[in-house]
Design a protein around this motif. Sequence first.
Motif, PDB file in Angstrom:
ATOM      1  N   THR A   1       0.846  -1.113  -0.165  1.00 11.39           N
ATOM      2  CA  THR A   1      -0.106   0.164  -0.027  1.00 11.39           C
ATOM      3  C   THR A   1       0.934   1.483   0.064  1.00 11.39           C
ATOM      4  O   THR A   1       0.284   2.500  -0.187  1.00 11.39           O
ATOM      5  CB  THR A   1      -0.905  -0.042   1.118  1.00 11.39           C
ATOM      6  N   ARG A   2       2.058   1.099   0.317  1.00  3.82           N
ATOM      7  CA  ARG A   2       2.956   2.414   0.463  1.00  3.82           C
ATOM      8  C   ARG A   2       2.779   3.046   1.644  1.00  3.82           C
ATOM      9  O   ARG A   2       3.713   4.055   1.797  1.00  3.82           O
ATOM     10  CB  ARG A   2       2.979   3.299  -0.651  1.00  3.82           C
ATOM     11  N   ARG A   3       1.914   2.641   2.400  1.00  4.60           N
ATOM     12  CA  ARG A   3       1.791   3.075   3.677  1.00  4.60           C
ATOM     13  C   ARG A   3       2.455   2.445   4.934  1.00  4.60           C
ATOM     14  O   ARG A   3       2.494   1.289   4.985  1.00  4.60           O
ATOM     15  CB  ARG A   3       0.132   3.313   4.266  1.00  4.60           C
ATOM     16  N   PHE A   4       2.768   2.949   6.039  1.00  2.00           N
ATOM     17  CA  PHE A   4       3.299   2.406   7.109  1.00  2.00           C
ATOM     18  C   PHE A   4       2.182   2.545   8.250  1.00  2.00           C
ATOM     19  O   PHE A   4       1.666   3.504   8.611  1.00  2.00           O
ATOM     20  CB  PHE A   4       4.469   3.122   7.692  1.00  2.00           C
ATOM     21  N   ILE A   5       2.105   1.341   8.610  1.00  2.00           N
ATOM     22  CA  ILE A   5       1.056   1.060   9.911  1.00  2.00           C
ATOM     23  C   ILE A   5       1.822   0.272  11.178  1.00  2.00           C
ATOM     24  O   ILE A   5       2.629  -0.693  10.773  1.00  2.00           O
ATOM     25  CB  ILE A   5      -0.031   0.184   9.651  1.00  2.00           C
ATOM     26  N   GLY A   6       2.041   0.851  12.185  1.00  2.47           N
ATOM     27  CA  GLY A   6       2.982   0.633  13.090  1.00  2.47           C
ATOM     28  C   GLY A   6       2.379  -0.655  14.082  1.00  2.47           C
ATOM     29  O   GLY A   6       3.271  -1.432  14.586  1.00  2.47           O
ATOM     30  N   GLU A   7       1.391  -0.875  14.138  1.00  6.67           N
ATOM     31  CA  GLU A   7       0.573  -2.074  15.132  1.00  6.67           C
ATOM     32  C   GLU A   7      -0.378  -2.840  14.442  1.00  6.67           C
ATOM     33  O   GLU A   7      -1.057  -2.489  13.529  1.00  6.67           O
ATOM     34  CB  GLU A   7      -0.114  -1.034  16.233  1.00  6.67           C
ATOM     35  N   TYR A   8       0.033  -4.145  14.703  1.00  2.85           N
ATOM     36  CA  TYR A   8      -0.690  -5.228  14.063  1.00  2.85           C
ATOM     37  C   TYR A   8      -1.187  -6.284  15.238  1.00  2.85           C
ATOM     38  O   TYR A   8      -0.529  -6.473  16.129  1.00  2.85           O
ATOM     39  CB  TYR A   8      -0.091  -5.804  12.852  1.00  2.85           C
ATOM     40  N   GLY A   9      -2.588  -7.110  14.950  1.00  2.00           N
ATOM     41  CA  GLY A   9      -2.750  -7.878  15.720  1.00  2.00           C
ATOM     42  C   GLY A   9      -2.027  -9.440  15.191  1.00  2.00           C
ATOM     43  O   GLY A   9      -1.424  -9.383  14.280  1.00  2.00           O
TER      44      GLY A   9
END
Length: 224
Positions: A41-49
């Motif tokens: 997605t080119r996006r950064f997401i820092g938290e994941y389940g």
Amino acid sequence: MVLHTKSHESADPSQQRLPVNFLILGADRVGKSALTVRFLTRRFIGEYGEIETVYTHNVAVDGTEVCFNIWDSLYSQNREGTTLPTEQQMRWADGFILVYSICDRDSFEVARRQLQQLRRAKGGRAPAVVVGNKRDLCHRRAVSGEEGRLLALASGCGFLEVSAAETYHGVLLAFHQLLGLVRESKTVAKKAAGLRGIVRSVSAVFGGKRNKVTLGTQGDDACL
């Protein structure tokens, strides 16, 4: 749990599609999911389940429509306390990305063990890239870049240090580097299969001629 999502970019229905299966390996909290989603997605997401996910992502690469199937695997231990890819995962995957955090030496050792298991199971035939993540946290570095390069070199893998949090380009390079290794592997396997087919055909032809000569000789002897 395996979830399926789809992302389509530059899809051309008339273009032949190259499917590739990538398995993402590594310890907890090294950024496996962040790395994968950054690529998608080119996006950064820092938290994941804690969800094991398989993504499908279609994109044109160098004029070829590539279907990336990416298995973002969970970190799990067996009874012996080791953290190794399963037989199912190794059979499924065409290529492997082994992720560790440059700030966490234990995660580097997990990547080393997983890579050793991979090489024992599949030999040098398994395309792989070792990725040291969290390059933006160099002030907390616990694993040198040289150690990562030496691990990759000793195992015949690609190597990159990236920051999934800061840049998309480095992550893109990691996936494209593995794609190049997978393509090379598929080409070599195809050529080897073609060569084996030629050898079998030639053997069958000359084997048949030898049988005819033998039969013809036996016939002449019988007349005598």
